[in-house]
Design a protein around this motif. Structure first.
Motif, PDB file in Angstrom:
ATOM      1  N   SER A 192      -7.778  -5.225  -1.351  1.00 48.82           N
ATOM      2  CA  SER A 192      -7.728  -4.061  -2.243  1.00 48.82           C
ATOM      3  C   SER A 192      -7.747  -4.512  -3.697  1.00 48.82           C
TER       4      SER A 192
ATOM      5  N   ARG B 146       0.828  -1.198   0.000  1.00 51.56           N
ATOM      6  CA  ARG B 146       0.000   0.000   0.000  1.00 51.56           C
ATOM      7  C   ARG B 146       0.874   1.265   0.000  1.00 51.56           C
ATOM      8  N   VAL B 147       1.907   1.249   0.844  1.00 54.54           N
ATOM      9  CA  VAL B 147       2.772   2.426   0.934  1.00 54.54           C
ATOM     10  C   VAL B 147       3.606   2.582  -0.346  1.00 54.54           C
TER      11      VAL B 147
ATOM     12  N   THR C 294      -7.648   1.972   3.648  1.00 54.24           N
ATOM     13  CA  THR C 294      -6.817   0.922   4.226  1.00 54.24           C
ATOM     14  C   THR C 294      -5.845   1.565   5.205  1.00 54.24           C
ATOM     15  N   LYS C 295      -5.167   0.748   6.011  1.00 54.40           N
ATOM     16  CA  LYS C 295      -4.489   1.340   7.172  1.00 54.40           C
ATOM     17  C   LYS C 295      -3.004   1.070   7.283  1.00 54.40           C
ATOM     18  N   ASN C 296      -2.502  -0.042   6.751  1.00 55.88           N
ATOM     19  CA  ASN C 296      -1.151  -0.452   7.107  1.00 55.88           C
ATOM     20  C   ASN C 296      -0.099   0.588   6.756  1.00 55.88           C
TER      21      ASN C 296
ATOM     22  N   MET D 167      -6.480  11.100  -4.183  1.00 57.03           N
ATOM     23  CA  MET D 167      -6.847   9.728  -3.811  1.00 57.03           C
ATOM     24  C   MET D 167      -6.722   9.521  -2.312  1.00 57.03           C
ATOM     25  N   GLY D 168      -6.435  10.603  -1.593  1.00 57.42           N
ATOM     26  CA  GLY D 168      -6.392  10.500  -0.145  1.00 57.42           C
ATOM     27  C   GLY D 168      -5.005  10.240   0.416  1.00 57.42           C
ATOM     28  N   ILE D 169      -3.972  10.406  -0.410  1.00 59.26           N
ATOM     29  CA  ILE D 169      -2.612  10.164   0.072  1.00 59.26           C
ATOM     30  C   ILE D 169      -2.028  11.452   0.645  1.00 59.26           C
TER      31      ILE D 169
ATOM     32  N   HIS E 239      -6.206   3.487  -0.909  1.00 61.37           N
ATOM     33  CA  HIS E 239      -5.279   3.964   0.123  1.00 61.37           C
ATOM     34  C   HIS E 239      -5.990   4.510   1.356  1.00 61.37           C
ATOM     35  N   ILE E 240      -6.939   5.403   1.116  1.00 63.27           N
ATOM     36  CA  ILE E 240      -7.571   6.099   2.238  1.00 63.27           C
ATOM     37  C   ILE E 240      -8.455   5.169   3.068  1.00 63.27           C
TER      38      ILE E 240
END
Lengths: 334, 256
Positions: free
Chosen positions: B128, A186-187, B107-109, A204-206, B104-105
């Motif tokens: 995802s 994800r990161v 999910t948390k990791n 996108m919320g990043i 992304h928003i």
């Protein structure tokens, strides 16, 4: 999903193969000198893996990573020689110092973009280099610091190049696994999104600022660990090892191997480290060659050696009909 | 209560007033369009709604919360997502990864968990992936999931952006000229996709130049000209509005 699982499997196989090959490599050389070169290679790979996360994935250029490399080395040297503490505290001090300084530098500089960010990191590295030279009481000036003790675990001293090699390669494998995990997480996607389009990433919320700072700190810590290992291997540090030339060589390694690819970082670091050894006799001439490589790669193979390699293999496979032309589409549907 | 309420919204760039005292409301389950000639301030309104630009004055209230001047990623978290007029796909990723970025928003990791490759991070990732694949199916692009996003033609870039925006689970979806560069057949498909989105409980606000699409799908239309709202209402009324016709066709010439 099937395609993804297959990809994970090849990734693990590649990792295992590479790890085994590298563990066996020193057995080929009886000469300590070659093993020392392999240790330097390992350290370079570690730093380039970190720099690749920053440059290749997140798209933030740093021409100042020699500063973190040097800070790691000096922190280790000072903690062990001046305060007589264990080299492991040296390593810890390197990581903490590098992390804190990187965080402090990241907040103002990562607001800058493109060339401005590159210039800011360049300026920072030059300042650090001047400090190594001028803070004579702490750093020993041009003489540097000698007599740095070697690392040990429970009485086992890493006092020969062969022994130290094992330690360095364990650290490199850890760095490699971390990079691979991060790149495909994800990161990692958030970092690539920042590179691809910052405005879309934010939409996108990043939290783009947060991730830019985090990855800058992580890549600095990789470089500091490399510096600390270097100090304990060489037993000696001086400002000459952490010049602008080193920063540029690191960037060249990232670009040559192929940006945003973990294996590319390894290929780039390996190629240039070995080339650098061959060119040792020509003194400053190697900077000319490195500069030339940088320009040629950027013009003729912007995807780097890894990208060029996979393209050639793809062409060969298609030429001999080893894979159908629509490979991508059918795997997606499953 | 309206889902989105825009009150006296103004934006000045230096001496230029791009948006001048604009008011409108969007209600849940509406498809609403903002139209107007080039330079009318439509995209600027979108940029303020999504936090890219800060309003000079005025208020934007979303679900009772004042979001004016909040950062883009915060606004996305509250439930507004968007696409871009000049598509902003992530060319350095595959199609499905583009959509996964949208998760992304939700999910948390964090970096540490991802670095170690914890089980929770991997489970979240495969969720995802599933979600992204189903959204690609919604826009009819499931067969391109593993293609590089850079290889997509313009029309599919718009669809990919829609899938990506939906991945953030918005309550309000902003579409900035989604039909730009599409042929008639593709525009028809787009209209179907927009209906499906609304059917899924997402309110849609779009900026669009394709008048037949706007008049076809919108429940209500807001018309901007030189930054000011000159009309608002159902499509049929808008088409007959004198001021709107004048804005689009210019002053009628008096014949002697």
């Amino acid at each position: 999903m099937v395609a993804v699982r297959a990809l994970l499997k090849t990734r693990r196989t590649g990792l295992a193969l590479y790890g085994t090959a590298m563990a066996l490599l020193p057995l080929m050389f009886s000469n300590d000198y070659y093993v020392k070169v392999l240790i330097i290679l390992g350290i370079n790979i570690l730093i380039v893996l970190g720099l690749n996360l920053l440059m290749g994935y997140a798209g933030q250029v740093s021409i100042g990573h020699a500063a973190f490399y040097g800070m790691g080395a000096y922190a280790s040297a000072i903690v062990t020689t001046k305060y007589g503490m264990s080299p492991w505290f040296g390593l810890l001090a390197s990581i903490i110092l590098g992390g804190i300084v990187a965080y402090g530098i990241a907040i103002p500089t990562l607001r800058l973009k493109g060339h401005y960010l590159a210039m800011a990191t360049l300026g920072f590295a030059e300042i650090v280099h001047v400090l190594f030279l001028q803070l004579k009481d702490i750093t020993g000036g041009t003489d540097g610091i000698s007599g740095i003790s070697t690392l040990s675990i429970a009485g086992f001293l890493f006092d020969s190049p062969q022994k130290l090699y094992i330690l360095v390669w364990i650290v490199v494998m850890a760095g490699l696994i971390i990079s691979i995990n991060l790149a495909n997480s994800r990161v990692g996607r958030a970092l690539r999104a920042v590179h691809g389009s910052e405005i879309a990433a934010a939409s996108m919320g990043i939290d783009t600022a947060k991730y830019k700072i985090q990855i800058f700190v992580l890549s600095a810590v990789f470089a500091c660990i490399g510096g600390s290992l270097y100090a304990h291997m060489a037993g000696f540090v001086s400002p000459d090892s952490f010049t602008l030339g080193v920063s540029i060589t690191l960037v060249t390694m990232v670009v040559l191997g192929g940006m945003a690819n973990v294996w590319g970082a390894i290929i780039g670091a390996s190629t240039l480290t070995i080339l650098e050894e061959y060119l040792k006799g020509y003194e400053d001439f190697n900077m000319v060659i490195f500069g030339l490589i940088l320009v040629l790669v950027m013009v003729f193979m912007p995807q780097g050696l890894y990208g060029a390699g996979t393209r050639v293999i793809g062409l060969i496979k298609r030429r001999f009909k080893l894979i159908p032309d629509t490979a991508g589409e059918e795997s997606a549907a499953s | 209560m309206p889902l989105l309420e825009v009150k006296n919204l103004c934006k000045q760039f230096g001496g230029l007033t791009a948006v001048d005292n604009v008011d409108f409301r969007v209600y849940t389950d509406q498809i609403k369009a903002i139209i107007g000639p080039n330079g009318a301030g439509k995209t600027t309104v979108f940029n303020m709604l999504t936090g890219v630009d800060k309003p000079t004055s005025g208020k934007i209230v979303f679900e009772g919360i004042d979001i004016s001047g909040k950062k883009p990623h915060v606004i996305t978290g509250l439930g507004i997502s968007r696409t871009f007029q000049n598509t902003q796909i992530f060319k350095n990723m595959s199609v499905v990864e583009n959509v996964m970025v949208g998760r992304h928003i939700r999910t948390k990791n964090g970096m540490l968990k991802c670095m170690i490759g914890l089980r929770s991070a991997r489970i979240e990732d495969s969720e995802s992936m599933d979600k992204a694949c189903s959204l690609l199916k919604l826009v009819g692009m499931e067969k391109k999931a593993n293609k590089s996003a850079d290889d997509l033609p313009v029309g599919e870039r718009h669809l990919l952006e829609i899938a990506r925006a939906l991945a953030t689970e918005p309550k309000l979806l902003l579409l900035d000229e989604p039909a730009a560069g599409l042929n008639n057949e593709e525009t028809g498909k787009l209209a179907e996709v927009i209906y499906k989105i609304r059917g899924g409980g997402v309110t849609v606000l779009l900026v669009e130049h394709d008048m037949s699409l706007v008049m076809d799908i919108s429940d209500e239309v807001v018309v901007l000209n030189f930054g000011e709202k000159i009309a608002e209402g159902p499509p049929l009324l808008i088409q007959q509005d004198g001021q709107v016709i004048q804005a689009y066709l210019g002053q009628a010439v008096e014949h002697a």
